[in-house]
Design an enzyme around this catalytic site. Structure first.
Site, PDB file in Angstrom:
ATOM      1  N   SER A 154      40.126   6.938 -42.309  1.00  0.00           N
ATOM      2  CA  SER A 154      38.738   6.625 -42.662  1.00  0.00           C
ATOM      3  C   SER A 154      38.566   5.191 -43.143  1.00  0.00           C
ATOM      4  O   SER A 154      37.447   4.668 -43.145  1.00  0.00           O
ATOM      5  CB  SER A 154      38.222   7.594 -43.726  1.00  0.00           C
ATOM      6  N   ASP A 185      35.753   7.336 -55.691  1.00  0.00           N
ATOM      7  CA  ASP A 185      36.352   6.759 -54.484  1.00  0.00           C
ATOM      8  C   ASP A 185      36.811   5.334 -54.762  1.00  0.00           C
ATOM      9  O   ASP A 185      36.010   4.399 -54.808  1.00  0.00           O
ATOM     10  CB  ASP A 185      35.321   6.779 -53.348  1.00  0.00           C
ATOM     11  N   HIS A 193      38.131   3.603 -50.363  1.00  0.00           N
ATOM     12  CA  HIS A 193      37.250   2.951 -49.394  1.00  0.00           C
ATOM     13  C   HIS A 193      36.504   1.798 -50.065  1.00  0.00           C
ATOM     14  O   HIS A 193      36.667   1.553 -51.265  1.00  0.00           O
ATOM     15  CB  HIS A 193      36.269   3.977 -48.819  1.00  0.00           C
TER      16      HIS A 193
END
Length: 419
Positions: free
Chosen positions: A140, A387, A390
């Site tokens: 991702s 997170d 990312h």
């Protein structure tokens, strides 16, 4: 028309008229939705190498500059786009939409020690890729970079989603820019090699045991990229899961698996073998003539705990060089990648293949301020975590595509000299 467009995407049909190529592709998008994905492989472009307008000063810098050695500097111009001007940002990285109050993280850019890193120019990018194709292969974070690129290009052109059977799956996307006959794709492959989750329900965010066949490539990407002109390959964070390693169909060890009578091997063993298999596969693709870029490991920045133990990344400013304390295990993964990359580059030259290193590891240690933290909506809404893996869009990850364009220009110049 359907037959001709399918042959065009398969590399079996070529028109002497480039405009006909665009016409066939754009007028056949509806018909192509009935064509299986295996038939929609894009071909290497028959377009001649573009004559990129590079100034004398930039030409010199392309020859001498190490763009990955430098520091972050204040950038009053701010980001290239916003979440209001780019509508392709997914909620997971849409930090401003989900209430991030600070914006200083958007006002920094990378300054190499020996030169200036040219700002991203979407027009230059499109001239380089006219009639060509590009694939992002990895997890991702690879998709995160692809989405950054979509936004950087949005000021000049917007793509059509031609993802066919994968329309609702963000892990496998295909975007087509008809004005430039350019295809951009992403292929989900977090380990690069064949992997099976021992959980019968498939991948989850629990720490399930994974079986990795280190000598068998993941065909989800390898069967698709042979006719692509640029392939950006990466992998990282998923290797921290408990893994059982297979070679030649037999268990050869495991990492963090806590299983009896199985040899305990390090994460680096599996990481090295996975990249070795991926690079060997690329070299052995008979029709492949593209440029392969390795995007190096992207560090996470959890503080005061891991991702599942309350770790956060709430910083609002980059770190100075003297503040960086690189984690030794990340640097070892990074060095493992580089060793396999150098070996692949050497072997690839024997076949006339070209490789490039998109070295993002050390510079991203400086950007703990660039993650969504709790200002994003995960795709798996039942999971609530901060997170710190990312990157916000817009954000520091946009620099990766400045690097990418720089390396593409450098490769185009080298190709021009070779020819």
């Amino acid at each position: 028309m359907k037959f001709q467009a399918t042959q065009l995407l398969n590399g079996k049909y070529s028109s002497p008229n480039p405009s006909m190529k665009v016409f066939l592709l754009t007028s056949s998008l509806v018909l192509l939705t009935m064509v299986p994905l295996s038939l929609t492989r894009y071909s290497h472009s028959s377009y001649p190498n573009p004559k990129i307008n590079i100034s004398i000063s930039e030409s010199i810098e392309l020859e001498k500059c190490d763009i990955f050695s430098g520091n972050g500097v204040s950038d009053p111009k701010g980001p290239y786009y916003t979440n209001e001007t780019c509508h392709l940002i997914i909620d997971q990285q849409n930090c401003i939409k989900f209430g991030r109050p600070d914006t200083e993280f958007l006002k920094w850019r990378w300054k190499p020690d020996e030169c200036e890193l040219t700002r991203f120019n979407a027009t230059h990018f499109f001239e380089l890729v006219r009639g060509k194709s590009m694939a992002f292969v990895g997890d991702s974070v690879a998709r995160n970079q692809m989405q950054s690129l979509l936004c950087l290009l949005a000021g000049v052109a917007n793509p059509k989603d031609i993802s066919l059977n994968y329309t609702s799956n963000t892990n496998f996307k295909r975007w087509f820019y008809p004005e430039y006959s350019f295809l951009l794709a992403t292929f989900w492959s977090p380990y690069l090699v064949k992997a099976r989750d021992t959980d019968p329900n498939g991948h989850s965010y629990n720490v399930n045991l994974m079986n990795l066949h280190l000598d068998e490539v993941d065909t989800a990407w390898s069967a698709q990229i042979e006719n692509f002109d640029y392939v950006i390959i990466s992998a990282g964070q998923w290797f921290f899961r408990p893994l059982v390693f297979y070679e030649k169909g037999q268990v050869v060890g495991c990492s963090k698996c806590q299983l009896e009578k199985i040899v305990d091997r390090t994460i680096y063993y599996g990481y090295r073998k996975a990249f070795r298999t991926a690079f060997r596969t690329i070299r052995n693709l008979q029709a492949y003539k593209g440029v392969t870029f390795l995007r190096s490991f992207s560090p996470a920045h959890f503080e005061n705990g891991d991702w599942d133990k309350g770790g956060k990344c709430g910083r609002t400013k980059p770190l100075a060089k003297d503040e960086i304390r690189p984690d030794w295990y990340i640097m070892k993964l990074y060095l493992t990648q580089k060793e396999e990359y150098r070996a692949a580059e050497k072997e690839g030259k024997k076949r006339g293949l070209h490789f490039g290193l998109l070295d993002t590891t050390e510079i991203m240690f400086q950007r703990p301020d660039g993650h969504p933290n709790n200002y994003g909506q995960w795709l798996h809404k039942k999971v609530i975590v901060n997170d710190c893996v990312h990157w916000c869009l817009p954000g520091p990850i946009d620099t990766w595509n400045e690097f990418l364009l720089y390396l593409m220009k450098k490769e185009a110049r080298a190709s021009f000299r070779r020819n």
